[in-house]
Design a protein around this motif. Structure first.
Motif, short mmCIF file in Angstrom:
data_model
loop_
_atom_site.label_atom_id
_atom_site.label_comp_id
_atom_site.label_asym_id
_atom_site.label_seq_id
_atom_site.Cartn_x
_atom_site.Cartn_y
_atom_site.Cartn_z
N ARG A 299 0.84 -1.21 0.00
CA ARG A 299 0.00 0.00 0.00
C ARG A 299 0.87 1.25 0.00
N ILE A 300 1.96 1.19 0.79
CA ILE A 300 2.87 2.34 0.87
C ILE A 300 3.62 2.47 -0.46
N HIS A 301 4.08 1.34 -1.00
CA HIS A 301 4.79 1.37 -2.28
C HIS A 301 3.93 2.03 -3.35
N GLN A 302 2.66 1.64 -3.40
CA GLN A 302 1.76 2.19 -4.44
C GLN A 302 1.63 3.70 -4.30
N PHE A 303 1.41 4.16 -3.07
CA PHE A 303 1.27 5.60 -2.85
C PHE A 303 2.57 6.30 -3.22
N GLU A 304 3.66 5.71 -2.76
CA GLU A 304 5.00 6.27 -3.00
C GLU A 304 5.24 6.46 -4.50
N GLU A 305 4.92 5.42 -5.29
CA GLU A 305 5.14 5.51 -6.74
C GLU A 305 4.37 6.66 -7.35
N GLN A 306 3.12 6.85 -6.89
CA GLN A 306 2.27 7.90 -7.46
C GLN A 306 2.75 9.29 -7.02
N PHE A 307 3.13 9.38 -5.75
CA PHE A 307 3.33 10.70 -5.15
C PHE A 307 4.78 11.18 -5.25
N GLU A 308 5.72 10.27 -5.41
CA GLU A 308 7.13 10.64 -5.26
C GLU A 308 7.55 11.83 -6.14
N GLY A 309 7.32 11.70 -7.45
CA GLY A 309 7.77 12.76 -8.36
C GLY A 309 7.07 14.08 -8.11
N PHE A 310 5.76 14.00 -7.96
CA PHE A 310 4.94 15.19 -7.73
C PHE A 310 5.33 15.85 -6.40
N GLY A 311 5.47 15.02 -5.37
CA GLY A 311 5.81 15.53 -4.04
C GLY A 311 7.19 16.19 -4.04
N LEU A 312 8.15 15.54 -4.69
CA LEU A 312 9.50 16.12 -4.71
C LEU A 312 9.52 17.43 -5.49
N ALA A 313 8.74 17.48 -6.59
CA ALA A 313 8.66 18.72 -7.37
C ALA A 313 8.08 19.83 -6.48
N ALA A 314 7.07 19.48 -5.66
CA ALA A 314 6.48 20.48 -4.76
C ALA A 314 7.50 20.96 -3.73
N LEU A 315 8.26 20.01 -3.17
CA LEU A 315 9.26 20.41 -2.16
C LEU A 315 10.32 21.31 -2.80
N LEU A 316 10.72 20.94 -4.02
CA LEU A 316 11.71 21.76 -4.73
C LEU A 316 11.17 23.17 -4.96
N MET A 317 9.89 23.23 -5.32
CA MET A 317 9.27 24.54 -5.54
C MET A 317 9.25 25.34 -4.23
N GLN A 318 9.00 24.66 -3.09
CA GLN A 318 9.02 25.35 -1.80
C GLN A 318 10.38 25.96 -1.51
N VAL A 319 11.42 25.19 -1.83
CA VAL A 319 12.77 25.69 -1.55
C VAL A 319 13.07 26.89 -2.44
N ILE A 320 12.72 26.78 -3.75
CA ILE A 320 13.02 27.89 -4.68
C ILE A 320 12.21 29.13 -4.32
N THR A 321 10.88 28.97 -4.15
CA THR A 321 10.05 30.14 -3.84
C THR A 321 10.37 30.65 -2.43
N GLY A 322 10.63 29.75 -1.48
CA GLY A 322 10.94 30.17 -0.11
C GLY A 322 12.22 30.99 -0.05
N LEU A 323 13.26 30.50 -0.77
CA LEU A 323 14.52 31.25 -0.76
C LEU A 323 14.36 32.58 -1.51
N SER A 324 13.54 32.59 -2.57
CA SER A 324 13.30 33.85 -3.30
C SER A 324 12.61 34.86 -2.40
N LEU A 325 11.59 34.40 -1.65
CA LEU A 325 10.89 35.30 -0.72
C LEU A 325 11.87 35.83 0.33
N THR A 326 12.72 34.92 0.82
CA THR A 326 13.71 35.33 1.83
C THR A 326 14.63 36.41 1.26
N TRP A 327 15.00 36.23 0.00
CA TRP A 327 15.91 37.18 -0.65
C TRP A 327 15.23 38.55 -0.80
N ILE A 328 13.89 38.53 -1.06
CA ILE A 328 13.16 39.80 -1.16
C ILE A 328 13.11 40.49 0.22
#
Ligand code: HEM
Length: 148
Positions: free
Chosen positions: A40-69
């Motif tokens: 059950r975890i494997h199935q969720f992981e397969e679906q969510f992994e790429g999308f979730g990591l892209a979201a985390l990456l976006m948080q880091v990029i937008t978060g650091l940009s906001l911090t820079w502002i």
């Protein structure tokens, strides 16, 4: 305008990262534990992994940009003499904790996931989810001018 777009993207990314982990921790994980079924975890992981990591990456990029502002000069941030800089530093600490937990789970636990190691993965999932909720708490705290 750029600032507003960054806040909206950052909030959108938060819904994906934190929402996804809450779904995992509150619905998928209890079922997997009850059935002692790692698939059950494997199935969720397969679906969510790429999308979730892209979201985390976006948080880091937008978060650091906001911090820079907010802090165009790095030394003003590093002085840590305002609630804003302290909350951002806390968020960077949450990020470090998230990365350590996620790397440990992804490369050491998930590849050998069995009925026996399911509990240790459960602790990781609860940990990453708690950190994900704290990201939202401290993020909202920034918008609210402090949580106190
Ligand atoms: C998965 C990780 C993260 C989540 C879920 C998250 C979540 C949030 C949320 C919900 C807000 C409130 C948005 C608003 O209403 O204005 C926020 C604000 C903020 N976050 Fe994050 N965040 C994350 C990572 C980061 C990182 C890595 C940084 C960079 C250090 C960061 C820096 C900021 C800043 C500067 C704000 C204030 C923006 C404003 O003026 O409202 N965040 N975050």
């Amino acid at each position: 305008m750029l600032f507003k777009i960054l806040v909206i993207l950052h909030t959108l990314g938060a819904t994906v990262w934190t929402g996804g982990h809450l779904v995992l921790a509150a619905t998928v994980l209890p079922r997997a534990l009850k059935e002692r079924n790692p698939d059950r975890i494997h199935q969720f992981e397969e679906q969510f992994e790429g999308f979730g990591l892209a979201a985390l990456l976006m948080q880091v990029i937008t978060g650091l940009s906001l911090t820079w502002i907010y802090f165009p000069r790095l030394q003003d941030f590093l002085a840590l003499d305002s609630f804003l800089s302290v909350y951002i530093a806390i968020k960077l600490g949450l990020l470090l904790g998230t990365v350590l937990l996620a790397v440990h789970a992804r490369f050491f636990i998930i590849p050998n996931l069995t009925k026996e190691t399911l509990n240790s993965l459960a602790y990781h999932i609860v940990g990453v989810t708690t950190l994900a909720v704290l990201f939202v708490v401290f993020g909202a705290g920034i918008r609210l001018g402090g949580l106190g």
